[in-house]
Design a protein around this motif. Structure first.
Motif, mmCIF file in Angstrom:
data_model
loop_
_atom_site.group_PDB
_atom_site.id
_atom_site.type_symbol
_atom_site.label_atom_id
_atom_site.label_comp_id
_atom_site.label_asym_id
_atom_site.label_seq_id
_atom_site.Cartn_x
_atom_site.Cartn_y
_atom_site.Cartn_z
ATOM 1 N N PRO A 18 0.812 -1.228 0.000
ATOM 2 C CA PRO A 18 0.000 0.000 0.000
ATOM 3 C C PRO A 18 0.841 1.272 0.000
ATOM 4 O O PRO A 18 0.462 2.277 -0.595
ATOM 5 C CB PRO A 18 -0.843 -0.131 1.269
ATOM 6 C CG PRO A 18 -1.012 -1.615 1.437
ATOM 7 C CD PRO A 18 0.310 -2.200 1.003
ATOM 8 N N GLY A 32 -1.508 -8.542 3.580
ATOM 9 C CA GLY A 32 -0.084 -8.852 3.475
ATOM 10 C C GLY A 32 0.592 -8.851 4.837
ATOM 11 O O GLY A 32 1.321 -9.790 5.188
ATOM 12 N N LEU A 68 -4.635 -4.362 -5.851
ATOM 13 C CA LEU A 68 -4.203 -4.086 -4.464
ATOM 14 C C LEU A 68 -5.007 -2.926 -3.876
ATOM 15 O O LEU A 68 -5.384 -2.927 -2.703
ATOM 16 C CB LEU A 68 -2.708 -3.755 -4.427
ATOM 17 C CG LEU A 68 -2.155 -3.407 -3.042
ATOM 18 C CD1 LEU A 68 -2.108 -4.644 -2.143
ATOM 19 C CD2 LEU A 68 -0.765 -2.780 -3.129
ATOM 20 N N GLY A 92 -8.185 -2.940 -1.712
ATOM 21 C CA GLY A 92 -8.128 -3.213 -0.274
ATOM 22 C C GLY A 92 -8.594 -4.611 0.097
ATOM 23 O O GLY A 92 -8.786 -4.923 1.269
ATOM 24 N N ARG A 93 -8.761 -5.475 -0.899
ATOM 25 C CA ARG A 93 -9.317 -6.814 -0.646
ATOM 26 C C ARG A 93 -8.283 -7.927 -0.865
ATOM 27 O O ARG A 93 -8.623 -9.090 -0.860
ATOM 28 C CB ARG A 93 -10.515 -7.089 -1.599
ATOM 29 C CG ARG A 93 -11.705 -6.169 -1.421
ATOM 30 C CD ARG A 93 -12.616 -6.622 -0.276
ATOM 31 N NE ARG A 93 -12.200 -6.157 1.020
ATOM 32 C CZ ARG A 93 -12.477 -4.963 1.545
ATOM 33 N NH1 ARG A 93 -13.185 -4.103 0.868
ATOM 34 N NH2 ARG A 93 -12.070 -4.640 2.746
HETATM 35 P P1 NDP Z 1 -3.374 -5.218 2.296
HETATM 36 O O1 NDP Z 1 -3.820 -4.443 1.102
HETATM 37 O O2 NDP Z 1 -2.649 -6.487 2.072
HETATM 38 O O3 NDP Z 1 -4.678 -5.508 3.217
HETATM 39 C C1 NDP Z 1 -5.785 -6.058 2.606
HETATM 40 C C2 NDP Z 1 -6.587 -6.826 3.638
HETATM 41 O O4 NDP Z 1 -7.188 -5.922 4.548
HETATM 42 C C3 NDP Z 1 -7.687 -7.641 3.015
HETATM 43 O O5 NDP Z 1 -7.384 -9.011 3.150
HETATM 44 C C4 NDP Z 1 -8.921 -7.230 3.790
HETATM 45 O O6 NDP Z 1 -9.698 -8.332 4.200
HETATM 46 C C5 NDP Z 1 -8.360 -6.545 5.029
HETATM 47 N N1 NDP Z 1 -9.317 -5.591 5.556
HETATM 48 C C6 NDP Z 1 -9.800 -4.476 4.970
HETATM 49 N N2 NDP Z 1 -10.685 -3.860 5.770
HETATM 50 C C7 NDP Z 1 -10.766 -4.612 6.895
HETATM 51 C C8 NDP Z 1 -11.504 -4.506 8.103
HETATM 52 N N3 NDP Z 1 -12.345 -3.487 8.320
HETATM 53 N N4 NDP Z 1 -11.309 -5.434 9.053
HETATM 54 C C9 NDP Z 1 -10.473 -6.468 8.859
HETATM 55 N N5 NDP Z 1 -9.747 -6.642 7.731
HETATM 56 C C10 NDP Z 1 -9.892 -5.721 6.763
HETATM 57 O O7 NDP Z 1 -2.513 -4.227 3.186
HETATM 58 P P2 NDP Z 1 -1.205 -4.515 4.083
HETATM 59 O O8 NDP Z 1 -1.473 -5.649 4.972
HETATM 60 O O9 NDP Z 1 -0.025 -4.568 3.216
HETATM 61 O O10 NDP Z 1 -1.151 -3.159 4.904
HETATM 62 C C11 NDP Z 1 -2.187 -2.850 5.814
HETATM 63 C C12 NDP Z 1 -2.128 -1.371 6.174
HETATM 64 O O11 NDP Z 1 -0.955 -1.125 6.937
HETATM 65 C C13 NDP Z 1 -2.057 -0.410 4.994
HETATM 66 O O12 NDP Z 1 -2.793 0.747 5.296
HETATM 67 C C14 NDP Z 1 -0.600 -0.076 4.889
HETATM 68 O O13 NDP Z 1 -0.337 1.157 4.268
HETATM 69 C C15 NDP Z 1 -0.199 -0.094 6.337
HETATM 70 N N6 NDP Z 1 1.209 -0.388 6.532
HETATM 71 C C16 NDP Z 1 1.918 0.428 7.351
HETATM 72 C C17 NDP Z 1 3.237 0.150 7.602
HETATM 73 C C18 NDP Z 1 3.987 0.989 8.552
HETATM 74 O O14 NDP Z 1 5.213 0.844 8.659
HETATM 75 N N7 NDP Z 1 3.346 1.880 9.295
HETATM 76 C C19 NDP Z 1 3.943 -0.948 6.938
HETATM 77 C C20 NDP Z 1 3.074 -1.784 6.152
HETATM 78 C C21 NDP Z 1 1.758 -1.490 5.949
HETATM 79 P P3 NDP Z 1 -11.249 -8.371 3.776
HETATM 80 O O15 NDP Z 1 -11.281 -8.479 2.283
HETATM 81 O O16 NDP Z 1 -11.760 -9.564 4.496
HETATM 82 O O17 NDP Z 1 -11.846 -7.061 4.253
#
Ligand code: NDP
Length: 331
Positions: free
Chosen positions: A65, A184, A317, A320-321
């Motif tokens: 992201p 991720g 990507l 968000g899913r």
């Molecule tokens: P992803 O794009 O891989 O996350 C997608 C997942 O989020 C989907 O599987 C989805 O599941 C889930 N999701 C979305 N909404 C919800 C919800 N309300 N409750 C539970 N699950 C949900 O992102 P990353 O894992 O790579 O990153 C996550 C966040 O962390 C991002 O905002 C990223 O920018 C941030 N980040 C920050 C970092 C830092 O150093 N501060 C480092 C890495 C990431 P479903 O389809 O079931 O909703």
């Protein structure tokens, strides 16, 4: 008159160096915006290699992201100048080493997150390219038994999961709730909490059709957020790991004296923001868990996407899913 040793040295160097072209294919943007600003440029100069760097021939890369948030201009104040080749995650083969490099040689298979600080002066020439120059301290040997696509999906996400859990003070026997367990970062946070940190109870949230996945990753409790509000359930946790941006709700389910680590969105008092930094030695410490299969990379089933489909991969990507990592392979 040229001494014999001097005249023979260029030939020796040429014979030992892997053939590296002067230009390469890379995805580039020269203005901030949505995925449509990305262009495939066939003639980007291959980056020079500093003394402490190696040149990696990219076999696979992965999207995060932060790549699209950066591309949208969210971090302009601290970003490197445009034009940008995006991409933080890489797995590939070392084809050149700088003069001070000690741990890697040509031919080594490596993986890592290419910029030490993702928001603060990240590299202008990232991993969505045929070659990337990376400081050796940011790389680790590719885990044995993983292919390049699997390895490429790991660095930024696993360093975030590990760093966040560590900073939160997770220890064996504690309980943890991972918000966003199927993404991720979350998919690795569940596994690390269980396999590396020895958490007694790992709970995680996702939508209905990802509940079984959470359990397969090791979650003891899988909460379907379309049916239940985790903040209204009676359980409280030693650590809450927020990969969604629900800091306000997260602080309601932490035990007194526990910690809430927030990756994105607003930080509510008593929670804290964690921002990942890259570090090859941490990856190396995690390699045994990856090599034994205790911690497994999770690649989104719509991929891996070939290098030509980086725009499609970003568009996906950005829904968000994603389930696990959106990987680009082969490059
Ligand atoms: P992803 O794009 O891989 O996350 C997608 C997942 O989020 C989907 O599987 C989805 O599941 C889930 N999701 C979305 N909404 C919800 C919800 N309300 N409750 C539970 N699950 C949900 O992102 P990353 O894992 O790579 O990153 C996550 C966040 O962390 C991002 O905002 C990223 O920018 C941030 N980040 C920050 C970092 C830092 O150093 N501060 C480092 C890495 C990431 P479903 O389809 O079931 O909703």
């Amino acid at each position: 008159c040229v001494p014999a040793s001097a005249s023979s040295s260029p030939a020796t160097t040429a014979a030992s160096a892997t053939e590296v072209p002067g230009t390469m294919k890379a995805w580039v943007y020269d203005t901030y915006g949505d995925a449509s600003v990305l262009k495939l440029d066939e003639a980007v100069a291959v980056p020079p290699v500093a003394d402490d760097q190696v040149l990696v021939k990219v076999a696979a890369a992965a999207l995060n992201p932060v790549d699209f948030k950066r591309r949208a201009g969210k971090f302009q104040a601290t970003d490197s100048p445009l034009p940008t080749v995006p991409g933080y995650d890489v797995a590939g083969v070392v084809v050149k080493v700088g003069s001070e490099v000690k741990s890697f040689r040509e031919g080594d298979e490596v993986y890592g997150m290419i910029s030490e600080k993702p928001l603060d002066g990240p590299k202008q020439l990232g991993s969505l390219a045929e070659y990337v120059a990376v400081e050796e301290k940011l790389l680790a040997p590719k885990p044995k038994g993983l292919d390049f696509a699997q390895a490429a999906g790991l660095p930024l996400a696993i360093l975030t999961a590990n760093g966040g859990l560590e900073k939160a003070g997770l220890f064996a026997g504690m309980s943890v709730l991972v918000l966003g367990g199927a993404g991720g970062v979350g998919s690795l946070a569940i596994q690390l909490a269980k396999q590396v940190y020895g958490a007694s109870t790992v709970a995680a949230t996702a939508s209905t059709n990802k509940i079984e996945l959470l359990k397969s990753l090791g979650a003891d409790v899988a909460i379907d957020y379309t049916k239940e509000n985790f903040e209204e359930l009676p359980e409280k946790y030693d650590v809450v790991f927020d990969a969604v941006g629900q800091g306000e709700k997260a602080v309601k389910v932490v035990k007194e004296g526990g910690s809430v680590v927030v990756l994105t969105g607003a930080v509510t008092a008593s929670g804290f923001r964690f921002v990942v930094t890259s570090n090859g030695s941490t990856l190396e410490k995690l390699n045994p868990y990856l090599e034994s299969g205790k911690v497994k990379p999770l690649i989104d089933p719509t991929g891996p996407y070939p290098f030509s489909q980086v725009v499609e991969a970003f568009s996906y990507l950005e829904t968000g899913r994603a389930t696990g990592k959106v990987v680009i392979s082969p490059v």
